[in-house]
Design a protein around this motif. Structure first.
Motif, mmCIF file in Angstrom:
data_model
loop_
_atom_site.group_PDB
_atom_site.id
_atom_site.type_symbol
_atom_site.label_atom_id
_atom_site.label_comp_id
_atom_site.label_asym_id
_atom_site.label_seq_id
_atom_site.Cartn_x
_atom_site.Cartn_y
_atom_site.Cartn_z
ATOM 1 N N GLY A 165 -2.895 -3.232 1.452
ATOM 2 C CA GLY A 165 -3.129 -1.894 1.962
ATOM 3 C C GLY A 165 -2.066 -0.901 1.536
ATOM 4 O O GLY A 165 -0.886 -1.258 1.428
ATOM 5 N N THR A 166 -2.480 0.312 1.312
ATOM 6 C CA THR A 166 -1.562 1.431 1.095
ATOM 7 C C THR A 166 -1.919 2.529 2.083
ATOM 8 O O THR A 166 -3.086 2.702 2.454
ATOM 9 C CB THR A 166 -1.643 1.972 -0.344
ATOM 10 O OG1 THR A 166 -2.996 2.344 -0.635
ATOM 11 C CG2 THR A 166 -1.185 0.928 -1.350
ATOM 12 N N GLY A 167 -0.886 3.243 2.563
ATOM 13 C CA GLY A 167 -1.133 4.290 3.541
ATOM 14 C C GLY A 167 -1.445 3.762 4.925
ATOM 15 O O GLY A 167 -1.915 4.516 5.787
ATOM 16 N N ILE A 168 -1.164 2.492 5.155
ATOM 17 C CA ILE A 168 -1.491 1.846 6.423
ATOM 18 C C ILE A 168 -0.560 0.663 6.610
ATOM 19 O O ILE A 168 -0.177 0.016 5.625
ATOM 20 C CB ILE A 168 -2.964 1.366 6.428
ATOM 21 C CG1 ILE A 168 -3.336 0.736 7.775
ATOM 22 C CG2 ILE A 168 -3.238 0.398 5.283
ATOM 23 C CD1 ILE A 168 -4.820 0.381 7.882
ATOM 24 N N ARG A 169 -0.179 0.404 7.842
ATOM 25 C CA ARG A 169 0.635 -0.773 8.143
ATOM 26 C C ARG A 169 -0.247 -1.811 8.823
ATOM 27 O O ARG A 169 -0.691 -1.617 9.952
ATOM 28 C CB ARG A 169 1.808 -0.418 9.046
ATOM 29 C CG ARG A 169 3.014 0.153 8.323
ATOM 30 C CD ARG A 169 4.259 0.050 9.200
ATOM 31 N NE ARG A 169 4.101 0.787 10.447
ATOM 32 C CZ ARG A 169 4.579 0.372 11.620
ATOM 33 N NH1 ARG A 169 5.237 -0.767 11.697
ATOM 34 N NH2 ARG A 169 4.393 1.092 12.698
ATOM 35 N N PHE A 170 -0.495 -2.908 8.139
ATOM 36 C CA PHE A 170 -1.363 -3.947 8.684
ATOM 37 C C PHE A 170 -0.821 -4.527 9.988
ATOM 38 O O PHE A 170 -1.581 -5.001 10.821
ATOM 39 C CB PHE A 170 -1.538 -5.066 7.663
ATOM 40 C CG PHE A 170 -2.486 -4.741 6.537
ATOM 41 C CD1 PHE A 170 -2.723 -5.679 5.534
ATOM 42 C CD2 PHE A 170 -3.148 -3.536 6.457
ATOM 43 C CE1 PHE A 170 -3.602 -5.411 4.484
ATOM 44 C CE2 PHE A 170 -4.015 -3.243 5.418
ATOM 45 C CZ PHE A 170 -4.239 -4.182 4.438
ATOM 46 N N SER A 171 0.482 -4.466 10.179
ATOM 47 C CA SER A 171 1.082 -5.133 11.327
ATOM 48 C C SER A 171 0.665 -4.523 12.655
ATOM 49 O O SER A 171 0.850 -5.145 13.699
ATOM 50 C CB SER A 171 2.608 -5.104 11.207
ATOM 51 O OG SER A 171 3.082 -3.764 11.158
ATOM 52 N N ASP A 216 0.727 -11.394 5.773
ATOM 53 C CA ASP A 216 2.108 -11.260 5.322
ATOM 54 C C ASP A 216 2.500 -9.802 5.527
ATOM 55 O O ASP A 216 2.153 -8.932 4.709
ATOM 56 C CB ASP A 216 2.232 -11.663 3.852
ATOM 57 C CG ASP A 216 3.671 -11.678 3.358
ATOM 58 O OD1 ASP A 216 4.508 -10.930 3.916
ATOM 59 O OD2 ASP A 216 3.970 -12.416 2.406
ATOM 60 N N ASN A 217 3.199 -9.531 6.618
ATOM 61 C CA ASN A 217 3.537 -8.148 6.933
ATOM 62 C C ASN A 217 4.510 -7.542 5.913
ATOM 63 O O ASN A 217 4.463 -6.349 5.637
ATOM 64 C CB ASN A 217 4.137 -8.066 8.334
ATOM 65 C CG ASN A 217 3.098 -8.262 9.412
ATOM 66 O OD1 ASN A 217 1.956 -7.830 9.261
ATOM 67 N ND2 ASN A 217 3.484 -8.919 10.491
ATOM 68 N N ALA A 218 5.382 -8.371 5.357
ATOM 69 C CA ALA A 218 6.336 -7.869 4.373
ATOM 70 C C ALA A 218 5.632 -7.334 3.124
ATOM 71 O O ALA A 218 6.079 -6.363 2.515
ATOM 72 C CB ALA A 218 7.325 -8.963 3.998
ATOM 73 N N LYS A 219 4.511 -7.971 2.775
ATOM 74 C CA LYS A 219 3.747 -7.547 1.602
ATOM 75 C C LYS A 219 2.569 -6.663 1.987
ATOM 76 O O LYS A 219 1.838 -6.204 1.102
ATOM 77 C CB LYS A 219 3.242 -8.769 0.831
ATOM 78 C CG LYS A 219 4.351 -9.603 0.228
ATOM 79 C CD LYS A 219 3.776 -10.773 -0.566
ATOM 80 C CE LYS A 219 4.894 -11.586 -1.207
ATOM 81 N NZ LYS A 219 4.360 -12.744 -1.978
ATOM 82 N N ASN A 220 2.390 -6.458 3.290
ATOM 83 C CA ASN A 220 1.246 -5.673 3.775
ATOM 84 C C ASN A 220 -0.056 -6.192 3.164
ATOM 85 O O ASN A 220 -0.890 -5.429 2.641
ATOM 86 C CB ASN A 220 1.420 -4.192 3.457
ATOM 87 C CG ASN A 220 0.768 -3.304 4.500
ATOM 88 O OD1 ASN A 220 0.795 -3.585 5.692
ATOM 89 N ND2 ASN A 220 0.184 -2.205 4.056
#
Length: 115
Positions: free
Chosen positions: A24-30, A73-77
């Motif tokens: 994702g870009t422009g968004i935080r999956f976490s 993987d939050n670090a890699k979104n």
């Protein structure tokens, strides 16, 4: 602008494996519950797997339990769907989703399993 981009689909023989990725870009999956859905021709879109952003609990549709694994993987979104022991009935377009049906969707990636 939010974008979810899936990759990793393709053609595989029954019994084989694939790993789908969604970045994702422009968004935080976490901060979102993340899910994979699929839609086969002539069928309704169904939820395949979901991972909770709060508890990390995972849930699967019965037909894929024990074969598919969703991970985040939050670090890699990036959210993954590891698919093992694939069956022809798994053939579909697979979509990444953030935040439920009214949330954000990727463009889909085709998975085709030959018998």
């Amino acid at each position: 602008q939010v974008q979810l981009v899936e990759s990793g689909g393709g053609l595989v023989q029954a019994g084989g494996s694939l790993r789908l990725s969604c970045t994702g870009t422009g968004i935080r999956f976490s901060v979102y519950d993340m899910a994979w859905h699929r839609q086969a021709p002539g069928e309704q879109r169904e939820s395949v797997a979901i991972v909770s952003s709060i508890t990390s609990e995972t849930k699967y549709v019965d037909s894929v339990k024990g074969r598919f694994t969703i991970s985040l993987d939050n670090a890699k979104n990036t959210v993954y769907l590891q698919m093992n022991n694939l069956k022809p009935e798994d053939s579909a377009v697979y979509y990444c989703n953030a935040g439920g049906r009214l949330g954000f969707w990727g463009q889909g990636t085709q998975v085709t399993v030959s018998s």
